[in-house]
Design an enzyme around this catalytic site. Structure first.
Site, PDB file in Angstrom:
ATOM      1  CG  HIS A  83      -0.415   0.261   2.517  1.00  0.00           C
ATOM      2  ND1 HIS A  83      -0.232  -0.721   3.461  1.00  0.00           N
ATOM      3  CD2 HIS A  83      -0.004   1.408   3.087  1.00  0.00           C
ATOM      4  CE1 HIS A  83       0.272  -0.187   4.567  1.00  0.00           C
ATOM      5  NE2 HIS A  83       0.424   1.107   4.360  1.00  0.00           N
ATOM      6  CG  ASP A 134       0.152  -4.106   2.754  1.00  0.00           C
ATOM      7  OD1 ASP A 134       0.552  -3.638   1.680  1.00  0.00           O
ATOM      8  OD2 ASP A 134      -0.115  -3.414   3.757  1.00  0.00           O
ATOM      9  CD  GLN A 228      -2.198   6.389  11.164  1.00  0.00           C
ATOM     10  OE1 GLN A 228      -2.088   5.823  10.104  1.00  0.00           O
ATOM     11  NE2 GLN A 228      -2.990   5.959  12.121  1.00  0.00           N
ATOM     12  N   GLY A 229       2.612   6.378   9.272  1.00  0.00           N
ATOM     13  CA  GLY A 229       3.947   6.674   8.804  1.00  0.00           C
ATOM     14  C   GLY A 229       4.938   5.558   9.009  1.00  0.00           C
ATOM     15  CG  ASP A 230       5.665   3.749  12.448  1.00  0.00           C
ATOM     16  OD1 ASP A 230       6.696   4.419  12.247  1.00  0.00           O
ATOM     17  OD2 ASP A 230       4.992   3.845  13.492  1.00  0.00           O
ATOM     18  CB  SER A 231       3.006   1.809   6.022  1.00  0.00           C
ATOM     19  OG  SER A 231       1.699   1.833   6.511  1.00  0.00           O
TER      20      SER A 231
END
Length: 276
Positions: A83, A134, A228-231
């Site tokens: 993603h 993913d 958020q932002g660690d994906s």
């Protein structure tokens, strides 16, 4: 009920001054500007496999364009979340300046190196609806040192056993409320059983846990998690890569653990065609 959060970049989009960039609707994947919840600063020298994905044209230069994390699995290969490369994150036309930042703890420092991404592979079985599968692989234009490479935990590895101590790494949201940091952080979590994850995410508005390509880890009391932002960032246990930050409900919430891409689903002799 909280909606599931696919942990991708939201804050960096808001920070950039480019008027053409539209912030992602919240909640979204854990991709760009976040810091690990309940974590502490760590040195990339001790964890050289942890890298940042960057696009300054898309996310600006405040945080060196960081929007996702990744893990070095070969000198010219980095794995991340599928993603992170979606149109929702990179825009309809994608980006031309996609780079991997390696060997740098502080995003604003000049240490380490920024390596151009030569090619990308996105798992054709990835579902943006369920977040199953993913995973994406980046091929670098030049090789990183062999010492940066982390081993992969394949099927049956003891690192996947429920109760195993693990650590998640990233440059994401430290609070779940947009408190972004510029230094690499790590948080301790525990590998959870498939049963515990299925109870947390049975397929309602919180999301559905699918054990074939997902792994669950966290702190059932809350307080330790990716955000958020660690994906795409690495989940490590026993010195091996077991997962990549994918999605979750909120950040660091009790009984809402983080969900990760299960690396063993893409390691030979898996039927998946990932080039790992």
């Amino acid at each position: 009920m909280r909606r599931p959060t696919v942990r991708a970049l939201r804050g960096a989009l808001a920070l950039t001054a480019a008027a053409t960039v539209v912030p992602l609707a919240a909640p979204v994947p854990a991709a760009a500007d976040s810091v690990v919840i309940g974590g502490t600063p760590v040195s990339v020298e001790n964890h050289p496999y942890a890298v940042a994905l960057s696009s300054r044209t898309r996310f600006g230069g405040t945080r060196a364009g960081q929007f996702c994390g990744g893990a070095v699995v070969a000198p010219t290969k980095v794995v991340t979340a599928a993603h992170c490369l979606s149109k929702e994150v990179l825009g309809a036309n994608g980006v031309r300046d996609l780079k991997v930042i390696a060997g740098r703890s502080q995003l604003r420092s000049g240490k380490g190196q920024e390596v151009v991404v030569r090619d990308t592979w996105v798992n054709p079985g990835y579902s943006p609806v369920t977040n199953a599968g993913d995973l994406a692989v980046l091929t670098l234009a030049s090789a990183l040192p062999e010492s940066y490479v982390i081993g992969l935990a394949g099927p049956g590895d003891a690192a996947y056993a429920p109760g195993t101590a693990a650590a998640v790494f990233g440059w994401g949201d430290t609070s779940g409320r947009g408190s972004y940091a510029a230094s690499l952080r790590s948080a301790p979590v525990q590998v959870l059983s498939d049963g515990a994850c299925e109870r947390a995410y049975p397929g309602n508005s919180e999301g559905e846990y699918l054990g074939a390509t997902m792994l669950c880890a966290g702190d059932l009391r809350g307080g330790h998690d990716a955000c958020q932002g660690d994906s795409g960032g690495p989940l490590v246990a026993h010195g091996r890569l077991i997962g990549l930050v994918s999605w979750g409900s909120g950040c660091g919430q009790a009984e809402s653990p983080g969900v990760y891409t299960r690396i063993s689903a893409f390691v030979a002799p898996s039927r998946n065609a990932a080039p790992l």
